[in-house]
Design an enzyme around this catalytic site. Structure first.
Site, PDB file in Angstrom:
ATOM      1  N   HIS A 181       3.040  10.890   6.415  1.00 60.41           N
ATOM      2  CA  HIS A 181       2.278  10.798   7.661  1.00 60.41           C
ATOM      3  C   HIS A 181       3.139  10.167   8.747  1.00 60.41           C
ATOM      4  CE1 HIS A 181      -1.809  10.678   5.327  1.00 60.41           C
ATOM      5  NE2 HIS A 181      -1.288  11.890   5.403  1.00 60.41           N
TER       6      HIS A 181
ATOM      7  N   THR B  99      -6.842   7.059   7.334  1.00 64.54           N
ATOM      8  CA  THR B  99      -7.193   7.237   5.918  1.00 64.54           C
ATOM      9  C   THR B  99      -7.170   5.914   5.164  1.00 64.54           C
ATOM     10  OG1 THR B  99      -4.919   7.701   5.202  1.00 64.54           O
ATOM     11  CG2 THR B  99      -6.256   9.576   5.946  1.00 64.54           C
ATOM     12  N   THR B 100      -7.052   4.813   5.887  1.00 67.09           N
ATOM     13  CA  THR B 100      -7.161   3.478   5.321  1.00 67.09           C
ATOM     14  C   THR B 100      -8.108   2.665   6.195  1.00 67.09           C
ATOM     15  OG1 THR B 100      -5.230   2.727   6.587  1.00 67.09           O
ATOM     16  CG2 THR B 100      -4.843   3.507   4.338  1.00 67.09           C
TER      17      THR B 100
ATOM     18  N   HIS C 109       2.364   9.048   0.610  1.00 67.62           N
ATOM     19  CA  HIS C 109       1.248   8.983  -0.342  1.00 67.62           C
ATOM     20  C   HIS C 109       1.561   9.834  -1.570  1.00 67.62           C
ATOM     21  CE1 HIS C 109      -1.544   7.075   2.537  1.00 67.62           C
ATOM     22  NE2 HIS C 109      -0.902   7.807   3.445  1.00 67.62           N
TER      23      HIS C 109
ATOM     24  N   HIS D  23       0.817  -1.211   0.000  1.00 71.33           N
ATOM     25  CA  HIS D  23       0.000   0.000   0.000  1.00 71.33           C
ATOM     26  C   HIS D  23       0.853   1.264   0.000  1.00 71.33           C
ATOM     27  CE1 HIS D  23      -3.628  -2.314   0.681  1.00 71.33           C
ATOM     28  NE2 HIS D  23      -3.089  -2.878   1.745  1.00 71.33           N
TER      29      HIS D  23
END
Length: 249
Positions: free
Chosen positions: A133, A199-200, A116, A88
């Protein structure tokens, strides 16, 4: 188990399901291409679809409320990270060696930081090329994430140390040198602060967010190297639902 304890454990499990090399075999699989339907994948993820305090959000800079909340004290230190490609993102695990942040008298240990492309948060509707993050957890299980936007410019030595060893597929590698997380912070630590979520999946709504107002830079080559692995590993912005956004100058 209390509701709060369940949420904390679910969120903490979500962090490691999303940001460690080996996720639980029982966790439903997900990817960023299906972000709009995460809430439909599993009962465990339903808050992704029905939550009212989801992250990321757009930050309308002129509407942020100037305030004097308790300042965030950053007490990070150099460490030699384990660099993980978990399917991810690329993430730097600290093994608990990278220090803490302190907010309102409570310490939060830096667990890991990850990246990200494009940025997850937007400011006045605009994405940055990347966002990092920094994920922290208190002894009580509360979560605090510091977000920093990354724009194109000079190369960053912290990224160079990670990118030099990052696996091109699922896996992990130890960096060849120590890094200081503060190399990924701007000089000005003014931040937008709001209450939000992971956020996941499972998108648990127990995160205090500090998105720094100023950005840092990475070279075009560094950005492209990450983009080659993860061209779109960001969640689209979510409804702000009239949440207060404080500007801590």
């Amino acid at each position: 188990m209390s509701t709060k304890q369940h949420l904390v454990l679910s969120a903490f499990a979500g962090i490691f399901a999303a940001t460690t090399a080996v996720a639980s075999g029982d966790a439903p699989s997900w990817n960023h291409g299906q972000a709009d339907s995460w809430g439909e994948i599993s009962e465990e993820y339903k808050v992704c679809g029905i939550g009212q305090a989801q992250s990321p959000i757009d930050i309308p800079s002129k509407q942020a409320i100037e305030a004097e909340p308790a300042p965030l004290a950053i007490n990070w230190q150099s460490f030699t990270p384990e660099v993980v490609n978990n399917g991810h993102t690329i993430q730097a695990n600290t093994d608990g060696q990278a220090g803490t942040v302190t907010l309102g008298g409570k310490d939060y240990k830096l667990l890991q930081y990850h990246f990200h492309h494009l940025s997850e948060h937007t400011v006045d509707g605009e994405h940055a090329p990347m966002e990092v993050h920094f994920v922290h957890r208190s002894d009580a299980g509360d979560l605090l994430v510091v977000g920093v936007l990354i724009n194109e410019g000079e190369a960053n030595p912290n990224l160079a140390a990670l990118w030099d060893v990052m696996p091109q597929d699922h896996g992990e590698a130890r960096a060849k040198q120590a890094v200081n997380p503060e190399d990924l912070l701007p000089e000005n630590k003014a931040a937008y602060r709001y209450k939000g979520s992971l956020t996941t999946p499972p998108c648990s709504e127990i995160v205090t967010w500090h998105v720094l107002k100023d950005s840092v830079t990475a070279s075009p080559e560094q950005i492209e190297k990450f983009k080659a692995l993860y061209p779109a590993n960001y969640r689209p912005v979510q409804d702000g639902n009239r949440r207060y956004i404080l500007l801590d100058e």
